[in-house]
Design an enzyme around this catalytic site. Sequence first.
Site, mmCIF file in Angstrom:
data_model
loop_
_atom_site.group_PDB
_atom_site.id
_atom_site.type_symbol
_atom_site.label_atom_id
_atom_site.label_comp_id
_atom_site.label_asym_id
_atom_site.label_seq_id
_atom_site.Cartn_x
_atom_site.Cartn_y
_atom_site.Cartn_z
ATOM 1 C CG ASP A 86 0.719 4.759 1.293
ATOM 2 O OD1 ASP A 86 0.753 3.554 0.957
ATOM 3 O OD2 ASP A 86 0.084 5.619 0.650
ATOM 4 C CD GLU A 180 -3.216 1.564 -2.593
ATOM 5 O OE1 GLU A 180 -4.121 1.021 -3.225
ATOM 6 O OE2 GLU A 180 -3.420 2.284 -1.583
#
Length: 416
Positions: A86, A180
């Site tokens: 991400d 994350e």
Amino acid sequence: MFHNDYAFTVTERFLRYVQIYTQSNPNSTTFPSSTNQFTMLRLLVEELKEMGIEDAEMDQYGYVFGTLKSNTTKNIPVICFCSHVDTAPDCSGENVKPIVHHYKGDTIFLPDDPTQLLNTDIYPYLHNFIGEKIITASGNTLLGADDKSGVAIIMDAVNYLIQHPEVEHGDIRILFTPDEEVGRGTEKLNMQKLNATYGYTLDGGEAGYIEDETFSADSVEVIVHGVSAHPGYAKDKLVNATKIAGEILANLPTTSWSPETTEKRQGFVHPVAVSGIAEKTSIKFIVRDFKTSKLKEHEDKLRKIVEDTLHHHPEARFEFIVKEQYRNMKEVLDKHPQVMQYAIQAIKEAGMEVKNECIRGGTDGSRLSFMGLPCPNIFTGMQGIHSKTEWIGIKDMQKAVETVVRLSNIWALNSK
């Protein structure tokens, strides 16, 4: 041991990965927080299988697992290499257009927004890339080097080891995670399924950097309860929680104890959000320090400020809610010194100066370490992260590939 004529695939992979939209969403209650992350995660499973990783799979939460099988009979600890797919919500990560520049030392103006520029005054580290190739976005988005560079590095290192079976290594577990950037990267991770002994995240900055220390972190929510009344008839009745919250913020120190006034190993308390109405208002804080024991000191100081403020508003009351977020991974890593020792050796063997730094933040490695996987953080080369001028040097990514390969071999050479 590492063949200098190896045809790296890390750049081609990176350029492909950054064009996939994977921005996470801090306001989502789903996991992953954005369904668009699945596109890249599924692609990684396909690529791993094409490389020969037969057990490559993605679980229901988006975690991608795979195993490069040991090529020796030695009893070698299972090592995990981990990166997240991400990108940060701080800056748009949609329609990323990566550009490869042959850097000559001048100022780079990004074409889609020429006000976005890079030069050695802004980024002194660029001095190391005069005559080399770097990658930027086009000016409207972040690049996504955080952490698609780590993903590409792991994929290329696995590719190298498959192509060079003479390099001895044990079982290597590959892990790619979602979310994350919104602090949830390990929230649904099945550690039994991961089944590794030690790990390394590839999520760091300059070449040669290795990080074994993060902040310890708590969150604090202060909820102020006032007394509601119709504003037209509020005299001597209304106790405005929103105003009291403003007083609490105004009573915080202005020259210390905050992110904008601290550096290096100094901790801080930082208000990150305020919401509410006259009857009830919430202030959310993050509390950070490298010493876990000091978190309580910071929280007690904050509570005293709240109490002193509320003393002037006897009809108001407050709640003070503390939640643990993550802990300094050094507390775990110091018990397993070989994890850092072998990584330092690998960086040196790859021809770099080792720079052991502490992170004024946290990584997946913080949580993984306390979940039973001691896990420091290794460089990828990323610079200017979470911004439109994010960039990365190709030679740094290649050096990170070499470091992962050498590190895998060092674990084998030190096992019986």
